[in-house]
Design a protein around this motif. Structure first.
Motif, mmCIF file in Angstrom:
data_model
loop_
_atom_site.group_PDB
_atom_site.id
_atom_site.type_symbol
_atom_site.label_atom_id
_atom_site.label_comp_id
_atom_site.label_asym_id
_atom_site.label_seq_id
_atom_site.Cartn_x
_atom_site.Cartn_y
_atom_site.Cartn_z
ATOM 1 N N LEU A 151 0.824 -1.209 0.000
ATOM 2 C CA LEU A 151 0.000 0.000 0.000
ATOM 3 C C LEU A 151 0.857 1.257 0.000
ATOM 4 O O LEU A 151 0.341 2.370 -0.107
ATOM 5 C CB LEU A 151 -0.922 0.020 1.225
ATOM 6 C CG LEU A 151 -1.943 -1.114 1.308
ATOM 7 C CD1 LEU A 151 -2.752 -1.001 2.591
ATOM 8 C CD2 LEU A 151 -2.868 -1.106 0.092
ATOM 9 N N ASP A 152 2.172 1.096 0.153
ATOM 10 C CA ASP A 152 3.061 2.256 0.111
ATOM 11 C C ASP A 152 4.316 1.864 -0.665
ATOM 12 O O ASP A 152 4.483 0.699 -1.044
ATOM 13 C CB ASP A 152 3.398 2.738 1.525
ATOM 14 C CG ASP A 152 3.942 1.601 2.400
ATOM 15 O OD1 ASP A 152 4.300 0.525 1.845
ATOM 16 O OD2 ASP A 152 3.997 1.783 3.627
ATOM 17 N N LEU A 153 5.192 2.849 -0.892
ATOM 18 C CA LEU A 153 6.370 2.602 -1.717
ATOM 19 C C LEU A 153 7.229 1.433 -1.224
ATOM 20 O O LEU A 153 7.501 0.509 -1.997
ATOM 21 C CB LEU A 153 7.186 3.898 -1.842
ATOM 22 C CG LEU A 153 8.451 3.823 -2.692
ATOM 23 C CD1 LEU A 153 8.128 3.476 -4.141
ATOM 24 C CD2 LEU A 153 9.203 5.148 -2.632
ATOM 25 N N PRO A 154 7.638 1.441 0.066
ATOM 26 C CA PRO A 154 8.440 0.290 0.519
ATOM 27 C C PRO A 154 7.692 -1.030 0.322
ATOM 28 O O PRO A 154 8.300 -2.038 -0.035
ATOM 29 C CB PRO A 154 8.657 0.567 2.012
ATOM 30 C CG PRO A 154 8.447 2.027 2.171
ATOM 31 C CD PRO A 154 7.439 2.433 1.141
ATOM 32 N N GLY A 155 6.378 -0.984 0.502
ATOM 33 C CA GLY A 155 5.582 -2.200 0.368
ATOM 34 C C GLY A 155 5.618 -2.777 -1.032
ATOM 35 O O GLY A 155 5.462 -3.989 -1.216
ATOM 36 N N THR A 156 5.835 -1.931 -2.045
ATOM 37 C CA THR A 156 5.857 -2.420 -3.425
ATOM 38 C C THR A 156 7.242 -2.904 -3.834
ATOM 39 O O THR A 156 7.431 -3.362 -4.954
ATOM 40 C CB THR A 156 5.423 -1.328 -4.413
ATOM 41 O OG1 THR A 156 6.403 -0.288 -4.394
ATOM 42 C CG2 THR A 156 4.054 -0.770 -4.067
#
Ligand code: CUK
Ligand code: CUA
Ligand code: CA
Length: 633
Positions: free
Chosen positions: A260-265
């Motif tokens: 759901l956020d940049l690090p998560g992707t």
């Protein structure tokens, strides 16, 4: 060339941005790429360059009175428009309003444009990917299709009049990003990726349950502009591409993690490209093996892992662009956070669907390392590929056959050249390069940053679209081209495709204003000759013609509160004599080109005398081309 110190700064700041935001260190790759610059490539390619140094760069100069050899159709990004440019001059020839209201031609004001935009159309759009319809892998000059990322729409532009004629909402998904057309046997389908994952139906339930978020791949019928079918996928979808045989579409996914956020992707080392088997999907739709969601009637198939409709090919890491080679054999997924691109062989996708390959990774026949931030790849039709390197601010030219040989263990250098671009390129595109007719003459690098290349224009800078001559052994920079925000993609088409197809005046039978002409007929009005004011209760219809330099009605009278429809028909048959119809202080303007009928409907909510006048300089007496709307209190 660019100042090396500044280039170094640009590279480091781009890296720092990425690494900082994601809490990641990309330093390992950074060192390597410093050696891979234009200077660094000297060993192999420097010699080549000297050897072929006699090849002079072609010129972008098109002498006065001469025509460009190519059309370029530029996406206008969040301006919502498409821009028509000439190549090699890079002169802007025309703008085509698509998702954006445009006072110039009354797009969003006229009834004819509102029929395309729909009721309650939003304030604009974000268009990235213009693609022309094809037949058997050749551009066919019928339509250009383009996505709207901001409002989940797809539009169609008629090439004969260069005007948008259909805009549709795509249901069940949020944000259409990647868009391509079916190449064979013809377009056919327009393939559109849903980018952001949301609950389905997205009706206020499951807001905090990301496991229930999903997105879909959509196929739109390019003739009817109906959504033909949708396929539910794992992960999200970024860019898409089609093969040259009419069997497959393929989309990149950067968020296999469902983050759901940049690090998560950015957790997984590999995301994937997902292949859609068109024949199997059509068969299942025909046999009714689908569901529908909510109010939508669109057949939805389940193409998540384990489905026979799809194939998930692992690709490192957060891949972005995906580009099929014009020989019809390969498709290249661009690694973005990986310094590599992945070369996939279409025939191995056949094998994989036929159960002859165990591992989907076996469809990858090469994975050349090119530099930092590979985003998009273009082709010259001579076996070479050109990949933009966003972080390195370069384009890498490489040879496909050599990359495959190297992957097989041969000691060959697949890199042909790296050139600096100014700066941070997104797409690059070659002349005719997305068709069987790739001619390897020109390449445009669509650079996101222009930095110091143009006169300062305040904190916001133009993009810089750079033109390269790629007809020789080495790429040669020919021109810088400043452009207004925020083109992403372009198609470069030889003029032979369009030059005889484009109309210079409107056909009176044209469907664009047929509904308006039919309304006039019901009123007993011949729009070509009549000047009439017709009242139906509080509705007033005002019919007039325009012929330089007069409107056939010098004045008309309505009552305050009336709903007024003004219909103007341009009976000037002379090429290029467009008229405009603007009512002062009423927010009305429309363009009426030769042979056209245009109309606008509004409420006469202010009493008084309001002049209307022509907005296109059509005649020596153009200033005098005016009249009065008299609104009784
Ligand atoms: S995307 Cu913008 S640079 Cu929307 Cu084709 Cu890659
Ligand atoms: Cu008509 Cu100016
Ligand atoms: Ca990822």
């Amino acid at each position: 060339g660019a100042d090396p110190a500044r280039r170094h700064f640009m590279k480091n700041s781009a890296l720092a941005g990425l690494a900082g935001a994601a809490g990641l260190a990309l330093a390992g790759c950074g060192r390597k790429s410093d050696l891979g610059g234009a200077e660094g490539a000297a060993g192999h390619d420097g010699e080549r360059q000297r050897e072929h140094g006699k090849h002079e760069a072609a010129s972008d100069h098109v002498p006065p009175g001469q025509l460009d050899e190519y059309y370029g159709f530029w996406s206008g990004g969040q301006s919502g428009e498409v821009r028509v440019m000439g190549l090699p001059s890079m002169r802007e020839l025309m703008r085509i309003p698509v998702f954006n209201p445009d006072f110039t031609i009354g797009w969003g004001i006229t009834n004819e444009s509102k029929r395309v935009l729909g009721a309650n159309f939003p304030p604009g759009g974000d268009c990235h990917h213009p693609h022309m319809s094809q037949t058997d892998g050749h551009y066919d000059g019928r339509y250009i299709f383009i996505n709207d990322k901001a409002h989940t729409r797809v539009a169609r532009i008629r090439c004969d009049v260069m005007r948008t004629d259909r805009i549709i909402d795509v249901p069940n998904v949020q944000s259409i990003h990647g868009l391509r057309v079916q190449r064979a046997p013809r377009t056919g389908y327009v393939f559109a990726n849903g980018e952001f994952m949301v609950p389905a139906p997205n009706d206020g339930h499951d807001l905090e349950d990301p496991k229930k978020y999903q997105t879909m791949f959509s196929a739109i019928d390019g003739d009817t502009m109906d959504v033909a079918w949708q396929v539910l996928v794992d992960g999200n979808l970024d860019n898409t591409e089609a093969d040259y045989a009419g069997k497959y579409a393929i989309s990149t996914c950067y968020n296999s993690e469902g983050g759901l956020d940049l690090p998560g992707t950015m957790q997984a080392e590999r995301d994937w490209a997902v292949v859609f088997n068109i024949a199997r999907i059509e068969e299942a739709v025909k046999n009714g093996k689908f569901k529908t969601i909510g109010d939508s009637k669109v057949p939805v198939l389940d193409g998540r892992h384990g489905s026979s409709f799809t194939l998930y090919i692992p690709i490192p890491k957060n891949p972005h662009g995906i580009n099929a080679s014009p020989d019809g054999k390969y498709v290249v997924a661009n690694g973005k956070l990986s310094p590599t691109v992945s070369v996939i062989e279409w025939s191995r996708i056949d094998d994989c669907f036929a159960g002859k390959l165990k591992d989907p990774r076996d469809t990858v026949v090469a994975e050349p390392e090119l530099g930092l931030g590979p985003l998009h790849t273009a082709y010259d039709g001579r076996g070479n590929a050109y990949t933009t390197l966003f972080i390195d601010s370069q384009i890498a030219k490489w040879n496909i056959a050599d990359a495959i040989a190297a992957h097989g263990g041969k000691k060959v250098n697949y890199l042909r050249q790296k050139v600096d671009v100014a700066y941070q390129p997104g797409h690059c595109h070659t002349s005719m390069g997305e068709s069987r007719d790739a001619d390897g003459k020109w390449l445009v690098s669509l650079n996101k940053f222009s930095k110091d290349r143009f006169l300062p224009t305040g904190p916001m800078h133009p993009d810089n679209d750079q033109l390269f001559d790629i007809s020789g052994e080495t790429m040669k920079l020919v021109a810088d081209g400043p452009v207004y925000a925020e083109p992403h993609d372009v198609i470069l088409l030889h003029r032979r495709l369009l030059i005889d197809k484009v109309k210079k005046s409107w056909d009176r039978e044209d469907p664009f204003f047929a509904e308006t002409v039919a309304m006039a007929k019901k009123h007993g009005v011949n729009v070509l000759s009549d000047s009439k004011v017709i009242r139906e209760g509080r509705k007033v219809f005002v019919y007039m013609t325009s012929a330089a330099p007069i409107f056939s009605l010098g004045s008309f009278k309505v009552k305050k509160g009336d709903e007024v429809t003004v219909v103007v028909t341009n009976i000037d048959a002379v090429e290029d004599v467009s008229h405009g119809f603007c009512i002062v202080n009423y927010g009305i303007n429309m363009e009426i080109s030769p042979g056209a009928t245009a109309s606008a409907t509004f409420t006469a909510d202010k009493a008084g005398v309001f002049w209307y006048y022509c907005t296109f300089f059509c005649h020596a007496m153009h200033m005098e081309m005016s009249g009065r709307m008299l609104v009784e209190a």
